[in-house]
Write a protein that holds these residues in place. Structure first.
Motif, PDB file in Angstrom:
ATOM      1  N   THR A  83       0.827  -1.212   0.000  1.00 25.15           N
ATOM      2  CA  THR A  83       0.000   0.000   0.000  1.00 25.15           C
ATOM      3  C   THR A  83       0.861   1.262   0.000  1.00 25.15           C
ATOM      4  O   THR A  83       0.489   2.263  -0.619  1.00 25.15           O
ATOM      5  CB  THR A  83      -0.945   0.012   1.208  1.00 25.15           C
ATOM      6  N   LEU A  84       2.008   1.216   0.667  1.00 16.42           N
ATOM      7  CA  LEU A  84       2.901   2.375   0.616  1.00 16.42           C
ATOM      8  C   LEU A  84       3.402   2.594  -0.808  1.00 16.42           C
ATOM      9  O   LEU A  84       3.510   3.739  -1.278  1.00 16.42           O
ATOM     10  CB  LEU A  84       4.081   2.175   1.567  1.00 16.42           C
ATOM     11  N   GLY A  85       3.678   1.502  -1.517  1.00 15.83           N
ATOM     12  CA  GLY A  85       4.071   1.638  -2.914  1.00 15.83           C
ATOM     13  C   GLY A  85       2.988   2.281  -3.758  1.00 15.83           C
ATOM     14  O   GLY A  85       3.276   3.123  -4.625  1.00 15.83           O
ATOM     15  N   ASN A  86       1.732   1.910  -3.526  1.00 13.33           N
ATOM     16  CA  ASN A  86       0.629   2.547  -4.245  1.00 13.33           C
ATOM     17  C   ASN A  86       0.576   4.052  -3.990  1.00 13.33           C
ATOM     18  O   ASN A  86       0.320   4.847  -4.910  1.00 13.33           O
ATOM     19  CB  ASN A  86      -0.703   1.922  -3.841  1.00 13.33           C
ATOM     20  N   LEU A  87       0.803   4.456  -2.758  1.00 10.99           N
ATOM     21  CA  LEU A  87       0.797   5.891  -2.432  1.00 10.99           C
ATOM     22  C   LEU A  87       1.917   6.629  -3.160  1.00 10.99           C
ATOM     23  O   LEU A  87       1.715   7.731  -3.684  1.00 10.99           O
ATOM     24  CB  LEU A  87       0.926   6.078  -0.922  1.00 10.99           C
ATOM     25  N   PHE A  88       3.120   6.044  -3.189  1.00 13.27           N
ATOM     26  CA  PHE A  88       4.232   6.647  -3.928  1.00 13.27           C
ATOM     27  C   PHE A  88       3.837   6.878  -5.388  1.00 13.27           C
ATOM     28  O   PHE A  88       4.090   7.945  -5.961  1.00 13.27           O
ATOM     29  CB  PHE A  88       5.463   5.743  -3.871  1.00 13.27           C
ATOM     30  N   LEU A  90       0.856   7.154  -6.806  1.00 14.60           N
ATOM     31  CA  LEU A  90      -0.171   8.185  -6.994  1.00 14.60           C
ATOM     32  C   LEU A  90       0.425   9.586  -6.936  1.00 14.60           C
ATOM     33  O   LEU A  90       0.083  10.455  -7.743  1.00 14.60           O
ATOM     34  CB  LEU A  90      -1.264   8.013  -5.932  1.00 14.60           C
ATOM     35  N   VAL A  91       1.310   9.802  -5.981  1.00 11.49           N
ATOM     36  CA  VAL A  91       1.975  11.106  -5.896  1.00 11.49           C
ATOM     37  C   VAL A  91       2.823  11.349  -7.142  1.00 11.49           C
ATOM     38  O   VAL A  91       2.845  12.449  -7.711  1.00 11.49           O
ATOM     39  CB  VAL A  91       2.836  11.191  -4.620  1.00 11.49           C
ATOM     40  N   GLY A  92       3.523  10.308  -7.602  1.00  9.81           N
ATOM     41  CA  GLY A  92       4.357  10.446  -8.786  1.00  9.81           C
ATOM     42  C   GLY A  92       3.558  10.791 -10.031  1.00  9.81           C
ATOM     43  O   GLY A  92       3.990  11.623 -10.843  1.00  9.81           O
ATOM     44  N   ILE A  93       2.406  10.171 -10.201  1.00  9.58           N
ATOM     45  CA  ILE A  93       1.566  10.464 -11.366  1.00  9.58           C
ATOM     46  C   ILE A  93       1.134  11.927 -11.356  1.00  9.58           C
ATOM     47  O   ILE A  93       1.150  12.610 -12.394  1.00  9.58           O
ATOM     48  CB  ILE A  93       0.345   9.528 -11.388  1.00  9.58           C
ATOM     49  N   GLY A 116       8.358   4.881 -10.040  1.00  8.67           N
ATOM     50  CA  GLY A 116       9.237   3.721  -9.908  1.00  8.67           C
ATOM     51  C   GLY A 116       9.276   3.180  -8.493  1.00  8.67           C
ATOM     52  O   GLY A 116       9.327   1.960  -8.282  1.00  8.67           O
ATOM     53  N   ALA A 117       9.233   4.082  -7.513  1.00  7.69           N
ATOM     54  CA  ALA A 117       9.168   3.636  -6.117  1.00  7.69           C
ATOM     55  C   ALA A 117       7.905   2.816  -5.879  1.00  7.69           C
ATOM     56  O   ALA A 117       7.917   1.813  -5.155  1.00  7.69           O
ATOM     57  CB  ALA A 117       9.203   4.844  -5.185  1.00  7.69           C
ATOM     58  N   GLY A 118       6.795   3.245  -6.493  1.00 14.31           N
ATOM     59  CA  GLY A 118       5.580   2.455  -6.402  1.00 14.31           C
ATOM     60  C   GLY A 118       5.725   1.104  -7.071  1.00 14.31           C
ATOM     61  O   GLY A 118       5.203   0.096  -6.586  1.00 14.31           O
ATOM     62  N   ASN A 119       6.471   1.064  -8.160  1.00 13.55           N
ATOM     63  CA  ASN A 119       6.693  -0.203  -8.842  1.00 13.55           C
ATOM     64  C   ASN A 119       7.503  -1.168  -7.993  1.00 13.55           C
ATOM     65  O   ASN A 119       7.342  -2.390  -8.106  1.00 13.55           O
ATOM     66  CB  ASN A 119       7.400   0.040 -10.176  1.00 13.55           C
ATOM     67  N   ALA A 120       8.363  -0.641  -7.124  1.00  9.96           N
ATOM     68  CA  ALA A 120       9.111  -1.505  -6.206  1.00  9.96           C
ATOM     69  C   ALA A 120       8.157  -2.275  -5.299  1.00  9.96           C
ATOM     70  O   ALA A 120       8.370  -3.454  -5.007  1.00  9.96           O
ATOM     71  CB  ALA A 120      10.081  -0.672  -5.367  1.00  9.96           C
ATOM     72  N   GLY A 121       7.103  -1.592  -4.847  1.00  9.53           N
ATOM     73  CA  GLY A 121       6.098  -2.289  -4.064  1.00  9.53           C
ATOM     74  C   GLY A 121       5.346  -3.309  -4.893  1.00  9.53           C
ATOM     75  O   GLY A 121       5.075  -4.429  -4.447  1.00  9.53           O
ATOM     76  N   ALA A 185      -6.768   3.078 -11.316  1.00 11.07           N
ATOM     77  CA  ALA A 185      -6.284   1.727 -11.051  1.00 11.07           C
ATOM     78  C   ALA A 185      -5.438   1.668  -9.787  1.00 11.07           C
ATOM     79  O   ALA A 185      -5.565   0.737  -8.972  1.00 11.07           O
ATOM     80  CB  ALA A 185      -5.484   1.219 -12.249  1.00 11.07           C
ATOM     81  N   GLN A 186      -4.560   2.651  -9.583  1.00 11.73           N
ATOM     82  CA  GLN A 186      -3.714   2.670  -8.385  1.00 11.73           C
ATOM     83  C   GLN A 186      -4.553   2.822  -7.124  1.00 11.73           C
ATOM     84  O   GLN A 186      -4.282   2.177  -6.104  1.00 11.73           O
ATOM     85  CB  GLN A 186      -2.692   3.809  -8.468  1.00 11.73           C
ATOM     86  N   THR A 187      -5.556   3.660  -7.179  1.00 13.01           N
ATOM     87  CA  THR A 187      -6.423   3.856  -6.011  1.00 13.01           C
ATOM     88  C   THR A 187      -7.173   2.574  -5.677  1.00 13.01           C
ATOM     89  O   THR A 187      -7.298   2.194  -4.499  1.00 13.01           O
ATOM     90  CB  THR A 187      -7.420   4.994  -6.272  1.00 13.01           C
ATOM     91  N   ALA A 188      -7.654   1.879  -6.702  1.00  8.24           N
ATOM     92  CA  ALA A 188      -8.368   0.620  -6.468  1.00  8.24           C
ATOM     93  C   ALA A 188      -7.435  -0.445  -5.895  1.00  8.24           C
ATOM     94  O   ALA A 188      -7.825  -1.214  -5.001  1.00  8.24           O
ATOM     95  CB  ALA A 188      -8.989   0.129  -7.775  1.00  8.24           C
ATOM     96  N   ALA A 189      -6.192  -0.507  -6.378  1.00 14.35           N
ATOM     97  CA  ALA A 189      -5.236  -1.486  -5.857  1.00 14.35           C
ATOM     98  C   ALA A 189      -4.905  -1.214  -4.402  1.00 14.35           C
ATOM     99  O   ALA A 189      -4.791  -2.139  -3.584  1.00 14.35           O
ATOM    100  CB  ALA A 189      -3.959  -1.469  -6.707  1.00 14.35           C
ATOM    101  N   LEU A 190      -4.755   0.061  -4.059  1.00 15.40           N
ATOM    102  CA  LEU A 190      -4.467   0.427  -2.669  1.00 15.40           C
ATOM    103  C   LEU A 190      -5.585  -0.051  -1.750  1.00 15.40           C
ATOM    104  O   LEU A 190      -5.331  -0.652  -0.693  1.00 15.40           O
ATOM    105  CB  LEU A 190      -4.285   1.942  -2.575  1.00 15.40           C
ATOM    106  N   ALA A 191      -6.832   0.201  -2.145  1.00 15.06           N
ATOM    107  CA  ALA A 191      -7.968  -0.226  -1.321  1.00 15.06           C
ATOM    108  C   ALA A 191      -8.038  -1.747  -1.220  1.00 15.06           C
ATOM    109  O   ALA A 191      -8.344  -2.305  -0.156  1.00 15.06           O
ATOM    110  CB  ALA A 191      -9.268   0.329  -1.909  1.00 15.06           C
TER     111      ALA A 191
END
Length: 415
Positions: A83-88, A90-93, A116-121, A185-191
């Motif tokens: 979930t932290l990766g998803n947040l990274f 969203l901010v990056g986008i 890319g940080a989100g992709n690490a997650g 998509a990122q928001t849905a994955a985080l949830a």
């Protein structure tokens, strides 16, 4: 079957389903970044030789965060890290869209680094699929989760053209409309991870290993450091080859599309359509057969499937270097490039997991992702320079050196 073993099996089945759905969403989210990053970098900077910095920034962000997120997973569980990766991301986008509107190249790279940080997650999902897996099915479970990326990964690039149309309606900067789909998509994955990834697979595996040795996962205490290091090399080298060629393909296809539309209108639409189809087929190759490669790795052996992947990568590179000016040849080469990457990384990740005891496993997995993404970042930058100086065919040929190295060192994976 004992109660703890039954609990582990039930949680594993549910975990694989949740991770698979998360990978579908993640594929949609990152599909636009892969396809548009090089084009945005070349457009905003005005220099095609700098287009590789976009992919380099994605991989740099993943490299910087892979080990910290792995340590966080070991301490707090996979759910927190994902979930932290998803947040990274969203901010990056949001930063990338802002940079495109302001046409500020350094700000663009900052946003791509965060994506890319989100992709690490997101990369940790494949390892999360192995936390509770039995040895005989580890490759299969890992492959199923990787395969799920096919749906989103193929759909994401195909959304480029409708994304641009939607972006014009809502006033988005050029080449950023598809990021609207990424945000959803990122928001849905985080949830999804917050709600459904319970109990956490890594925390449960650690608890079972502490509480009852009888249900400890088979091979959980085996340590084969030489094989583990070879697995890291195989995964990293295959990823460098794939990422370097793939990152420059949108720019190369842009040249081919413009050449085909010289004196005609519709060049931008032709570029996005050609790039979208090519990257979609490439992603299909990357993920579409991953369960098959996982099954082969379980039945045939990890190292043999790594070598199969190297053979496919070599075929792809030879096609791209021989017919760089033919669109269909480039499309075929990108599809095979994805297949070779899939065989090598699925089997390599399974080899790394089974060669490492449970306690240090997240750390080694994080080290593998860091090596993979950091080396790919360097490769993407160099790929842009090679493309600018010598062309796409020479770029493809350079990847054969890493294929040869991985093949020659394969006996280390059997130690």
């Amino acid at each position: 079957m004992s109660a703890p073993a039954l609990e582990r099996a039930q949680v594993q089945h549910r975990t694989v389903r949740v991770l698979a759905l998360g990978q579908v969403l993640g594929g949609v989210a990152f599909g636009a970044t892969v396809s548009l990053g090089a084009l945005l970098a070349a457009d905003i900077s005005g220099e095609e030789s700098l287009s590789g910095f976009a992919t380099a920034s994605v991989t740099l962000g993943a490299a910087l965060c892979a080990i910290p997120l792995a340590r966080l997973a070991a301490a707090r569980g996979r759910r927190v890290a994902l979930t932290l990766g998803n947040l990274f991301a969203l901010v990056g986008i949001a930063i990338v869209i802002t940079a495109a509107a302001m046409r500020v190249f350094p700000l663009l790279l900052v946003g791509v680094v965060l994506i890319g940080a989100g992709n690490a997650g997101n990369l940790q999902s494949r390892f999360a699929a192995t936390d509770l897996a039995e040895s005989a099915h580890r490759g299969r479970d890992l492959g199923v989760v990787v395969w799920a990326t096919t749906v989103g990964g193929v759909l994401g690039p195909l959304l480029l053209t409708p994304g641009e149309a939607l972006g014009r309606v809502v006033g988005m900067p050029p080449l950023t409309g598809a990021y609207l789909f990424s945000i959803v998509a990122q928001t849905a994955a985080l949830a999804l991870y917050l709600i459904a990834l319970r109990p956490d697979p890594l925390l449960l595996a650690q608890r079972l290993a502490r509480d009852d040795a009888r249900v400890a996962l088979p091979g959980a205490d085996v340590d084969r450091p030489v094989a583990a290091r070879y697995a890291m090399l195989a995964v990293a080298a295959s990823h460098v080859v794939m990422a370097s060629v793939m990152a420059m393909t949108p720019v190369h296809l842009q040249h081919l599309a413009h050449a085909g539309h010289a004196g005609h209108g519709g060049a931008t639409e032709a570029v996005t359509l050609l790039v979208g189809i090519t990257i979609a087929l490439h992603v299909l190759g990357m993920y579409g057969l991953s369960p098959v490669f996982g099954w082969l790795a379980d039945r045939w052996g990890r190292v043999r499937v790594v070598l199969l992947g190297q053979a496919v990568l070599a075929t792809s590179l030879l096609i791209a270097s021989t017919w760089p000016g033919e669109r269909m040849a480039v499309v075929a080469a990108l599809f095979l490039l994805g297949l070779g990457w899939s065989a090598s990384t699925v089997s390599g990740a399974a080899l790394l997991t089974e060669s490492t005891p449970l306690a240090p496993r997240p750390r080694r997995q994080g080290m593998s992702d860091t090596l993979m993404t950091a080396s790919a970042a360097v490769g993407a930058v160099l790929a842009g320079l090679v493309l600018g100086q010598w062309g796409y065919g020479v770029l493809a040929l350079t990847g054969l050196a890493l294929v040869a190295l991985t093949t020659l060192l394969s006996p280390l994976g059997r130690r």
